[in-house]
Motif scaffolding. Structure first.
Motif, PDB file in Angstrom:
ATOM      1  N   SER A  65      43.752  36.709  33.117  1.00 49.94           N
ATOM      2  CA  SER A  65      43.500  36.959  34.414  1.00 49.94           C
ATOM      3  C   SER A  65      44.620  37.436  35.363  1.00 49.94           C
ATOM      4  O   SER A  65      45.065  38.537  34.896  1.00 49.94           O
ATOM      5  CB  SER A  65      42.950  35.398  35.012  1.00 49.94           C
ATOM      6  N   ARG A  66      45.327  36.820  36.439  1.00 54.57           N
ATOM      7  CA  ARG A  66      46.309  37.216  37.109  1.00 54.57           C
ATOM      8  C   ARG A  66      47.700  37.582  36.057  1.00 54.57           C
ATOM      9  O   ARG A  66      48.455  38.351  36.108  1.00 54.57           O
ATOM     10  CB  ARG A  66      46.830  36.390  38.237  1.00 54.57           C
ATOM     11  N   GLU A 107      35.864  42.731  42.332  1.00 48.80           N
ATOM     12  CA  GLU A 107      36.881  42.481  43.139  1.00 48.80           C
ATOM     13  C   GLU A 107      37.372  43.827  43.661  1.00 48.80           C
ATOM     14  O   GLU A 107      37.932  44.681  42.648  1.00 48.80           O
ATOM     15  CB  GLU A 107      37.852  41.586  42.427  1.00 48.80           C
ATOM     16  N   TRP A 125      33.237  39.881  38.148  1.00 45.95           N
ATOM     17  CA  TRP A 125      34.338  39.752  39.406  1.00 45.95           C
ATOM     18  C   TRP A 125      35.411  40.639  38.787  1.00 45.95           C
ATOM     19  O   TRP A 125      35.960  41.298  39.491  1.00 45.95           O
ATOM     20  CB  TRP A 125      34.672  38.544  39.676  1.00 45.95           C
ATOM     21  N   LYS A 157      47.065  40.707  34.149  1.00 45.83           N
ATOM     22  CA  LYS A 157      47.712  41.967  34.893  1.00 45.83           C
ATOM     23  C   LYS A 157      49.234  41.843  34.588  1.00 45.83           C
ATOM     24  O   LYS A 157      49.720  42.920  34.426  1.00 45.83           O
ATOM     25  CB  LYS A 157      47.630  41.426  36.444  1.00 45.83           C
TER      26      LYS A 157
HETATM   27  C1  GTR Z   1      40.937  35.145  41.250  1.00 44.27           C
HETATM   28  C2  GTR Z   1      41.170  36.723  41.334  1.00 44.27           C
HETATM   29  C3  GTR Z   1      41.350  37.510  40.340  1.00 44.27           C
HETATM   30  C4  GTR Z   1      41.985  36.768  38.956  1.00 44.27           C
HETATM   31  C5  GTR Z   1      41.817  35.271  38.926  1.00 44.27           C
HETATM   32  C6  GTR Z   1      42.764  34.333  38.260  1.00 44.27           C
HETATM   33  O1  GTR Z   1      40.705  34.573  42.078  1.00 44.27           O
HETATM   34  O2  GTR Z   1      40.527  37.156  42.462  1.00 44.27           O
HETATM   35  O3  GTR Z   1      41.960  39.012  40.365  1.00 44.27           O
HETATM   36  O4  GTR Z   1      43.360  37.220  38.922  1.00 44.27           O
HETATM   37  O5  GTR Z   1      41.826  34.987  40.202  1.00 44.27           O
HETATM   38  O6  GTR Z   1      43.916  34.826  37.919  1.00 44.27           O
HETATM   39  O7  GTR Z   1      42.237  33.352  37.751  1.00 44.27           O
END
Ligand code: GTR
Length: 425
Positions: free
Chosen positions: A264-265, A302, A355, A268
């Motif tokens: 997720s983040r 997103e 998402w 990235k």
């Molecule tokens: C969400 C965000 C995503 C993703 C996620 C996470 O809220 O919109 O981009 O990074 O968090 O990291 O769990």
């Protein structure tokens, strides 16, 4: 406007301003027509057709765009890092692993800050081991229930499901994230695992960069990063590179076989880390979505406006100029994947994670194949994704879409080990 409409309007604006616009597009037919910037066309209009031109002209250009316009540049301020092996227990996991905790002590003229790197190294294997290295969301102690793992003192996001209250962790949250980190399984495959709690590097909330490591980098009179300097993702990446500095000194680790992993983040973050720091053998992005593997110009799930509003501290300030202006972006995430070449990269999606735009995640890998081809490395070049739960592996980009939701599951790790086995053995 009558009062009722007024109240509705206020609620709607509030809803949008926290980042979750009601207009999120999940309809493939509503994806705008877009043209992706050509990864092999230099700014001066030169067609890049050799590894030499890629490495000397185009790659630096592309890297600079991501750095100055999205994740942010690393300040030049001198920050030193000392490593202290604080704990070493060779009977961890019922004797299967050696557990180490290394204090990473950062200092500059502005002060000191500490983060803890936790390592599990399989016992009984010959020679230095390949490793997965990644950040976690709540603390190293959440990765595995072992009582030997120290608790951190940093800010943690509250989560009643994990017994985290008042932004502090205690023994109750030990092992709460072990389903995402099958440590025993990884160890038994002959791999080591290194993790750092991301909040030890920079707590994940917008405080205008007053806590965590950012302030160590401020020049005299500076109180926040400049428009092009890094946000939190850039800083988390920097922390992973410093962990690799330590791993290079550890005789039990094969520093040429360290694979950076993130969800997720933090997926990235793992991509941006692997791209910037070519010492990493490979990168794995699990469900990284917008600002990770997913193409921004598809505006599916997103979007940039949504992510920048909800998480203003993740990217640099410059990046906000592309809010709702995806068509103006001079780059897209396929170019980030290209920057991994010739090293392998794994992009994983989850079927229920619309998402994060699974198709956009797959396509960025697809549009990176011309760069792998420059190196004569096969990478998937089929614009149609594989079936759900069917991995498409190649020496360049690999991909799978798992059934289920936004998460890290055993299935994902089985594939990551299979992927790693292809080039570390
Ligand atoms: C969400 C965000 C995503 C993703 C996620 C996470 O809220 O919109 O981009 O990074 O968090 O990291 O769990």
């Amino acid at each position: 406007m009558n009062t009722r409409k007024n109240i509705c309007f206020i609620f709607f604006s509030l809803f949008c301003s926290i980042g979750y616009s009601q207009e999120t597009n999940y309809d493939e037919s509503k994806v705008p027509n877009f043209e992706l910037p050509k990864v092999l066309l230099s700014k001066s209009g030169k067609d890049v057709s050799s590894v030499n031109d890629w490495e000397n002209i185009r790659r630096p250009e592309v890297l600079k765009m991501f750095s100055e316009q999205m994740y942010g540049t690393v300040p030049e301020t001198e920050v030193s890092v000392n490593f202290v092996v604080r704990k070493e227990i060779n009977t961890a996991l019922s004797g299967e692993a050696t557990l180490k905790e290394i204090d990473m002590i950062f200092s500059s003229k502005n002060g000191r800050h500490k983060a803890s790197l936790l390592l599990f190294i399989p016992n009984g294997v010959k020679g230095p081991v390949p490793m997965f290295l990644g950040l976690n969301f709540y603390g190293n102690h959440t990765v595995n229930p072992s009582l030997e793992i120290s608790l951190h003192q940093s800010f943690a996001r509250n989560n009643p499901n994990f017994y985290i209250f008042n932004n502090r962790v205690d023994d109750n949250s030990r092992g709460v994230r072990s389903s995402r980190w099958p440590v025993e399984y990884i160890i038994r495959q002959g791999y080591g695992l290194g993790v750092i709690y991301y909040g030890d590097l920079d707590p994940d909330f917008d405080d205008d960069f007053q806590n965590g490591l950012h302030p160590l980098f401020y020049k005299d009179g500076q109180s926040r990063p400049t428009e092009k300097e890094w946000g939190s993702i850039g800083l988390w990446s920097w922390g992973l590179s410093r962990a690799l500095d330590y791993l290079e000194t550890d005789v039990q680790v094969d520093e040429e076989k360290v694979i950076v992993f993130g969800h997720s983040r933090l997926g990235k973050t793992s991509l941006w880390t692997g791209v910037q720091d070519e010492r990493f053998a490979a990168a794995i992005s699990n469900d990284s979505g917008c600002g990770g593997a997913a193409l921004s110009k598809r505006e599916f799930g997103e979007t940039l406006q949504v992510i920048n509003n909800a998480f203003p501290h993740w990217f640099n300030d410059y990046f906000t100029r592309y809010n709702d202006q995806e068509e103006d972006l001079p780059f897209d995430q396929h170019m980030l994947i290209s920057l991994m070449a010739p090293r392998p990269v794994y992009i994983a999606s989850a079927q229920g994670d619309e998402w994060a735009d699974p198709k956009g995640e797959y396509l960025s890998g697809y549009y990176a194949h011309p760069v792998y081809e420059l190196y004569n490395i096969q990478s998937y070049n089929d614009p149609t994704p594989p079936e759900v739960n069917e991995a498409r592996m190649s020496p360049g980009v690999s991909y799978h879409m798992r059934s289920g939701n936004h998460d890290v599951k055993q299935y994902d790790w089985v594939k990551y080990i299979e992927f790693a086995d292809r080039f570390v053995r």
